[in-house]
Scaffold this motif. Structure first.
Motif, short mmCIF file in Angstrom:
data_model
loop_
_atom_site.label_atom_id
_atom_site.label_comp_id
_atom_site.label_asym_id
_atom_site.label_seq_id
_atom_site.Cartn_x
_atom_site.Cartn_y
_atom_site.Cartn_z
N UNK A 1 0.93 -1.35 0.12
CA UNK A 1 0.10 -0.20 0.14
C UNK A 1 0.67 1.32 -0.15
N UNK A 2 2.34 1.12 0.05
CA UNK A 2 3.08 2.29 -0.02
C UNK A 2 4.24 2.10 -0.99
N UNK A 3 5.22 1.49 -0.66
CA UNK A 3 6.55 1.44 -1.40
C UNK A 3 6.31 0.66 -2.65
N UNK A 4 5.38 -0.36 -2.87
CA UNK A 4 5.04 -0.98 -4.03
C UNK A 4 3.95 -0.36 -4.70
N UNK B 1 10.77 -1.17 -5.95
CA UNK B 1 10.59 -1.03 -7.26
C UNK B 1 11.97 -0.84 -8.19
N UNK B 2 12.88 -1.05 -7.50
CA UNK B 2 14.25 -0.90 -8.21
C UNK B 2 14.39 -1.63 -9.40
N UNK B 3 13.91 -2.94 -9.43
CA UNK B 3 14.09 -3.48 -10.78
C UNK B 3 12.62 -4.19 -11.30
N UNK C 1 7.47 0.14 -13.58
CA UNK C 1 7.90 1.25 -12.99
C UNK C 1 8.88 2.14 -13.73
N UNK C 2 9.79 1.66 -14.47
CA UNK C 2 10.97 2.36 -15.05
C UNK C 2 9.96 3.05 -16.40
N UNK C 3 9.16 2.04 -16.86
CA UNK C 3 8.35 2.73 -18.11
C UNK C 3 7.46 3.80 -17.78
N UNK C 4 6.84 3.67 -16.74
CA UNK C 4 5.98 4.89 -16.20
C UNK C 4 6.46 5.87 -16.14
N UNK D 1 14.65 7.64 -14.29
CA UNK D 1 14.88 6.49 -13.45
C UNK D 1 16.28 6.28 -13.14
N UNK D 2 16.66 6.63 -11.86
CA UNK D 2 17.99 6.47 -11.58
C UNK D 2 18.29 5.20 -10.95
N UNK D 3 18.86 4.19 -12.06
CA UNK D 3 18.80 2.95 -11.92
C UNK D 3 19.05 2.22 -13.54
#
Length: 131
Positions: A15-18, A42-44, A48-51, A59-61
């Motif tokens: 409900x938060x970080x994901x 969400x680092x991998x 999320x990177x596409x969004x 996206x720093x990753x």
């Protein structure tokens, strides 16, 4: 150093970080230009990177291709070999049936470790082939 903090939801991580929608809302509200997703969460996550890319947010990753490639054990091993990185020798293909697993064990006379290609699904033959 961050100059602002934004609550993205309650303690449960789903409900938060994901929660990509909550994070995207926080990005829009703050006018963030870049996001470092931390470690895990969400680092991998290529979605999320596409969004982020769709909103012109950096996206720093790793890029989405790297996230996809490193999430697939076979593809990542082949990429490493192509880049002359030392890898543990072994079978580089996809094992679809237990017969193949048994043939590899008999041909090599070695104990066998069957890593999953990706995800958390187990082949139906997994327990039979590794006894």
């Amino acid at each position: 150093m961050a100059d602002e903090a934004v609550c993205v939801g309650p303690a449960p991580t789903n409900k938060s970080y994901l929660n990509m929608d909550a994070i995207m809302d926080a990005i829009r509200k703050t006018g963030s230009q870049a996001v470092h997703p931390g470690y895990g969460f969400l680092s991998e996550n290529k979605e999320f990177a596409k969004r982020l890319a769709a909103e012109d947010v950096v996206f720093i990753g790793p890029d989405t291709h790297a996230i996809h490639a490193m999430g697939d054990k076979i593809e990542s091993k082949l990429l490493a070999k192509a880049a002359n990185v030392n890898v543990i020798p072994g079978f580089d293909g996809v094992v679809e049936v237990s017969y193949t697993v048994n043939m590899i064990v008999l041909a090599t006379n070695l104990h066998l470790i069957v890593p999953l290609r990706s995800g958390l699904h187990y082949p139906s033959f997994y327990t039979q082939a590794t006894r």
